[in-house]
Design a protein around this motif. Structure first.
Motif, short mmCIF file in Angstrom:
data_model
loop_
_atom_site.label_atom_id
_atom_site.label_comp_id
_atom_site.label_asym_id
_atom_site.label_seq_id
_atom_site.Cartn_x
_atom_site.Cartn_y
_atom_site.Cartn_z
N CYS A 69 0.83 -1.21 0.00
CA CYS A 69 0.00 0.00 0.00
C CYS A 69 0.87 1.26 0.00
O CYS A 69 0.52 2.25 -0.66
CB CYS A 69 -0.93 -0.01 1.21
N GLU A 73 0.38 3.51 -3.22
CA GLU A 73 -0.40 4.72 -2.87
C GLU A 73 -1.60 4.86 -3.81
O GLU A 73 -1.74 5.86 -4.52
CB GLU A 73 0.47 5.97 -2.93
N PRO A 74 -2.48 3.89 -3.82
CA PRO A 74 -3.54 3.88 -4.83
C PRO A 74 -4.59 4.96 -4.62
O PRO A 74 -4.97 5.27 -3.49
CB PRO A 74 -4.16 2.48 -4.66
N ALA A 75 -5.07 5.50 -5.74
CA ALA A 75 -6.22 6.40 -5.71
C ALA A 75 -7.51 5.60 -5.75
O ALA A 75 -8.53 6.04 -5.22
CB ALA A 75 -6.15 7.36 -6.89
N HIS A 76 -7.45 4.43 -6.37
CA HIS A 76 -8.63 3.57 -6.51
C HIS A 76 -8.23 2.14 -6.19
O HIS A 76 -7.15 1.69 -6.59
CB HIS A 76 -9.20 3.63 -7.92
N ILE A 77 -9.09 1.43 -5.49
CA ILE A 77 -8.81 0.04 -5.12
C ILE A 77 -9.95 -0.86 -5.56
O ILE A 77 -11.13 -0.56 -5.29
CB ILE A 77 -8.61 -0.12 -3.59
N LEU A 111 -4.14 0.65 4.10
CA LEU A 111 -4.62 1.84 3.38
C LEU A 111 -5.04 2.98 4.32
O LEU A 111 -5.45 4.04 3.85
CB LEU A 111 -5.83 1.46 2.52
N TYR A 116 -7.34 7.61 -0.46
CA TYR A 116 -7.84 7.07 -1.71
C TYR A 116 -9.24 7.62 -2.02
O TYR A 116 -9.98 8.06 -1.14
CB TYR A 116 -7.83 5.54 -1.69
#
Length: 306
Positions: A69, A73-77, A111, A116
């Motif tokens: 994570c 550094e996801p904006a969408h999962i 997260l 996100y």
């Protein structure tokens, strides 16, 4: 890393996760695909793309999940990873909860400090059980009939509670049956297609049980539109067609020739506690996306018959 907004897909090495990743290649995002085991096709295909990163990962490993994570550094999962076994064996309860509930908790913990924009969780229509009236609506009380469906229901509640406490966005997708090209032979339609291709006998029940099927391309379309957009945020959504078809009808549609029908043997017994009809209410999808017409089962199956 390119600095582009990133998308994390757990279960990205399986059929649905890989199909989703392919459909997102042109979306302008870095794609992080995490799975405990990647298919040979995924290992061959995805390294060719500079914006795709593969992560071999066991969701039960909290330290590894947190590390992923931080890297992504996801904006969408899209949380698609799960242990899947639909048998009613009570011995499956502990491993199901360890992976499907504990693994989901590890992901949420990893997260926690990442801002996100969306989190989509793949649940299952099986949580409606066999006692709720048709069609299944999202506000019905869940009645899980297996360790798998129970673990998914518990993970749903975890996601809603966790996200509410931290002010995080979420969506729960209750996915009904789906089908499409290239599916591995683990469910009815691809098993029958593989048998027909090999010209071997196919044994099934008499096929009176009915199921709600959605073509995989329509399923992917809905997933992309919701998770990358703003529709139906913080809601449970049935991903279904709103219609059901019997397994017997499907078998007949996939065997239009007499020589193919001769391979069918409807001689297997039904399983205990069989769910005879599964049909979802698709009202949320139709209201949110009135201009999208999902394929009817007849149309979708025609594209699979060789």
């Amino acid at each position: 890393m390119s600095g582009r907004p990133s998308i994390l897909i757990t279960g990205g090495g399986g059929y649905l996760g890989s199909m989703l990743a392919r459909s997102l290649l042109d979306a302008g995002h870095d794609l992080h695909l995490a799975d405990i085991c990647f298919s040979d096709a995924a290992l061959k295909e995805f390294p060719r793309y500079s914006q795709v990163y593969l992560h071999t990962l066991d969701l039960r490993d909290a330290v590894a999940v947190e590390r992923l994570c931080r890297v992504a550094e996801p904006a969408h999962i899209f949380h698609l990873a799960a242990m899947i076994d639909r048998s009613r064996d009570p011995a499956l309860m502990a491993p199901m909860l360890e992976v499907n509930l504990g693994g989901t908790l590890n992901l949420l913990m990893g997260l926690k400090d990442i801002p996100y924009l969306s989190f989509g969780f793949s649940s299952t229509s099986e949580i409606y059980g066999n006692k709720n009236p048709l069609p299944f609506t999202e506000d019905m009380p869940p009645q899980p009939v297996s360790p798998y469906s129970l673990s998914k229901w518990m993970a749903e509640d975890l996601i809603r509670s966790w996200s509410g406490m931290l002010g995080k966005p979420w969506r729960v997708f209750r996915i009904f049956n789906f089908y499409g090209p290239g599916m591995p032979p683990q469910t009815f339609i691809p098993q029958l297609l593989e048998s027909l291709e090999r010209r071997t006998s196919f044994h099934m029940t008499p096929g009176a049980q009915r199921r709600d099927y959605l073509h995989v391309h329509d399923l992917l379309w809905y997933l992309r539109e919701m998770v990358l957009g703003e529709m139906l945020q913080n809601e449970v959504i049935n991903l279904c067609s709103g219609e059901s078809v019997s397994m017997d009808e499907i078998a007949d549609k996939l065997t239009p020739r007499e020589q193919d029908r001769a391979l069918l043997h409807k001689d297997l017994p039904y399983r205990e506690n069989e769910i005879w009809d599964i049909r979802g209410d698709a009202s949320k999808l139709r209201t949110a996306f009135p201009h999208h017409r999902p394929r009817r089962i007849e149309e979708g199956l025609q594209g699979l018959v060789r």
